[in-house]
Write an enzyme that holds these catalytic residues in place. Structure first.
Site, PDB file in Angstrom:
ATOM      1  N   SER A   1      -1.013   3.871 -34.596  1.00 10.74           N
ATOM      2  CA  SER A   1      -2.226   4.667 -34.394  1.00 10.74           C
ATOM      3  C   SER A   1      -3.516   4.105 -34.981  1.00 10.74           C
ATOM      4  O   SER A   1      -4.583   4.639 -34.709  1.00 10.74           O
ATOM      5  CB  SER A   1      -2.030   6.079 -34.948  1.00 10.74           C
ATOM      6  OG  SER A   1      -1.387   6.857 -33.986  1.00 10.74           O
TER       7      SER A   1
ATOM      8  N   SER B   1      -3.342   7.214 -32.072  1.00  9.13           N
ATOM      9  CA  SER B   1      -3.959   8.520 -32.147  1.00  9.13           C
ATOM     10  C   SER B   1      -5.331   8.509 -32.825  1.00  9.13           C
ATOM     11  O   SER B   1      -6.108   9.429 -32.628  1.00  9.13           O
ATOM     12  CB  SER B   1      -3.043   9.490 -32.889  1.00  9.13           C
ATOM     13  OG  SER B   1      -2.885   9.088 -34.243  1.00  9.13           O
TER      14      SER B   1
ATOM     15  N   LYS C   1     -10.741  10.203 -40.177  1.00  8.57           N
ATOM     16  CA  LYS C   1      -9.831  10.833 -39.211  1.00  8.57           C
ATOM     17  C   LYS C   1      -9.563  12.274 -39.638  1.00  8.57           C
ATOM     18  O   LYS C   1      -9.369  12.552 -40.822  1.00  8.57           O
ATOM     19  CB  LYS C   1      -8.513  10.044 -39.149  1.00  8.57           C
ATOM     20  CG  LYS C   1      -7.554  10.531 -38.066  1.00  8.57           C
ATOM     21  CD  LYS C   1      -6.285   9.677 -38.024  1.00  8.57           C
ATOM     22  CE  LYS C   1      -5.403  10.049 -36.831  1.00  8.57           C
ATOM     23  NZ  LYS C   1      -4.173   9.227 -36.748  1.00  8.57           N
TER      24      LYS C   1
HETATM   25  N1  GLN Z   1       1.608   6.529 -30.303  1.00  8.00           N
HETATM   26  C1  GLN Z   1       2.642   6.773 -31.268  1.00  8.00           C
HETATM   27  C2  GLN Z   1       3.088   8.207 -31.162  1.00  8.00           C
HETATM   28  O1  GLN Z   1       2.665   8.851 -30.288  1.00  8.00           O
HETATM   29  C3  GLN Z   1       2.181   6.452 -32.648  1.00  8.00           C
HETATM   30  C4  GLN Z   1       1.251   7.459 -33.178  1.00  8.00           C
HETATM   31  C5  GLN Z   1       0.857   7.200 -34.602  1.00  8.00           C
HETATM   32  O2  GLN Z   1       0.950   6.087 -35.098  1.00  8.00           O
HETATM   33  N2  GLN Z   1       0.448   8.269 -35.252  1.00  8.00           N
HETATM   34  O3  GLN Z   1       3.865   8.679 -31.925  1.00  8.00           O
END
Ligand code: GLN
Length: 486
Positions: free
Chosen positions: A175, A151, A76
């Site tokens: 995410s 994400s 990532k």
């Molecule tokens: N979808 C969640 C957010 O937008 C979690 C994102 C994540 O775990 N980085 O914050």
């Protein structure tokens, strides 16, 4: 087609295959598929071949090889890689090349892993669909008109489409688990502190965890066993021995008690997702688990709590991107420092990141701190206690990972709240800091993947792996319908 983490490592170790051949196969898959899927923000073809060559040479010299010898692991883009661009999906870090490796990268290198490249993500890991990437979204290989989740969407896609058998992601509120669920891959959010975050570009530091994606449960177990452990460079990393996660994959699940929280089977849950998840739980019961209802009464406050705490922490963490030390600088205002900060941040951050910085700054501001931030901290404690009480009675808790399968690109972009609600089942485990993973269950009639979430008490990843491996043995692996060799 690329096989699994364990198979590749074994083939390379025994000399059945050269690491260079495996690396070339991964690059060929990227070449064929990624113009459509956009899982990668940067492909590291030459450095990967170079890494693979070193593995092959070590073998020829008769040196012992690591647990991930020759295994391609996609990374990532929020994780710093020495000499390789790391942008966290943001324009403000475009062209930023870290001078050091994150600890997880150092550990993967030492185990013989090779890196095909950096994967697409929502900017600074803020999002659930990958559409907040400043470089355009990754697409779901099961249906390119749909999102892969976020994400860590690029990492999930790289694994789902077999461009790499494993990948690293980061999970702050879902995410890793949510994109794993939407792409039919295995994704693990380890216990808070199980894996070092040194070198992870921070989003919300009290929640962020690095974890693996893989095509199968054992592959994820092996990658986690390599990256887990205490790191003197991360004060929040736990000084607790790392369990044998691969051994856990073969352990009997007979007698394990599984809790099913009614709060996770509520309004908004897609009926096909519910049916698929309930079937998986029933199968675990057939295998000798004891299934019983549990209560997690504060679940409905998780979304609000998370979006106060995560934005507060993000507003503070993102203050460092000011045009002075990293990446982008808007030069037209170079003779006025404040204007330079403002212009650089205006040009460098996308809309969602700005929304969160504004929200986070607001909830931390004088007069509002007690009403929002402090209150959210207290509710977080209640959520944690919900889990403590439930785990007094059960060994693991099973639920859907995401309330719906993958949705269409663009569908939720105009409605941030709808996007935030898609995290409703993953946020509580993040707020409680416990172990959780997503493992594929039967797809919908339309052929879209569905994920089963398995949550366990802090540092009990092994319980998740035992249950996930038992369930996986019942479910034939499915591959996305792409025009590449099966
Ligand atoms: N979808 C969640 C957010 O937008 C979690 C994102 C994540 O775990 N980085 O914050």
């Amino acid at each position: 087609m690329l096989s699994t983490v364990i198979a590749i490592a074994e083939q390379v170790r025994t000399g059945q295959r050269k690491a260079v051949e495996v690396a070339e196969e991964s690059l060929r898959a990227i070449d064929t598929l990624d113009h459509e899927l956009h899982a990668f923000l940067a492909v590291a073809a030459e450095p990967m071949i170079q890494q693979a060559r070193l593995v092959d040479q070590a073998r020829e010299r008769g040196e012992p090889l690591g647990l991930l010898a020759g295994v391609p692991v996609a990374i990532k883009d929020a994780i710093c890689t020495r000499g390789l661009v790391s942008t966290a999906g943001s324009k403000i870090l475009s062209g930023y090349v870290p001078p050091y490796d994150a600890t997880v990268i150092t550990k993967l290198r030492a185990a013989g892993a090779v890196f095909p490249g950096k994967t697409n993500m929502d900017e600074f890991a803020m999002g659930s669909s990958n559409e907040n990437s400043a470089y355009g979204p990754a697409r779901n290989p099961w249906d390119c008109a749909r999102v892969p989740g976020g994400s860590s969407g690029g990492s999930a896609v790289a694994v789902a489409a077999r461009m790499a058998p494993a990948a690293l992601g980061s999970d702050t509120g879902g995410s890793i688990r949510q994109p794993a669920s939407l792409t039919g891959t295995v994704g693990v959010k380890p216990t808070y502190g199980r894996v070092s975050r040194f070198g992870l570009i921070a989003f919300a530091s009290s929640l962020d965890q690095i974890g693996p994606f893989a095509t199968d449960v054992r592959g994820a177990a092996r990658v986690l066993s390599v990256i887990a452990g205490k790191d003197p460079r991360d004060a929040t990393s736990l000084d607790v021995p790392v369990d044998d996660y691969e051994a856990a994959c073969g352990k009997s699940i007979r007698g394990l008690r599984i809790g099913v929280p009614e709060e996770y089977f509520a309004q908004g849950l897609d009926p096909e997702v519910e049916a698929s998840v309930r079937a998986a739980i029933a199968s675990l019961e057939d295998d000798g688990c004891v299934v019983k209802p549990v209560k997690l009464p504060h679940t409905r406050y998780a979304v609000a709590t998370y979006y106060v705490l995560a934005t507060a922490e993000a507003s503070s963490n993102l203050a460092r991107f000011d045009g002075v030390r990293y990446g982008l600088r808007v030069r037209e205002a170079h003779d006025d420092l404040r204007a330079m900060y403002g212009k650089t941040r205006d040009a460098g951050f996308g809309a969602e990141v700005k929304r969160r910085i504004l929200l986070g700054t607001f909830v931390l501001s004088a007069g509002y701190y007690d009403a929002y931030y402090l209150k959210a901290q207290r509710v977080r404690t209640l959520l944690r206690r919900d889990f403590e009480a439930a785990f007094g009675d059960v060994d693991a808790i099973c639920s859907p990972t995401s309330p719906t399968p993958a949705w269409k690109l663009g569908e939720k972009m105009a409605d941030p709240l709808a996007m935030y609600l898609s995290d409703v089942y993953t946020l509580p485990a993040s707020l409680a800091g416990i172990a959780a993973m997503s493992v594929p269950c039967a797809p919908t009639r339309g052929g879209l993947p569905v994920g089963l979430q398995i949550m366990a008490p802090a540092l009990r990843e092994s319980t998740c792996f035992s249950l996930a491996a038992a369930w996986e043995a019942r479910l034939p692996t499915q591959l996305p319908p792409l025009g590449f060799e099966r």
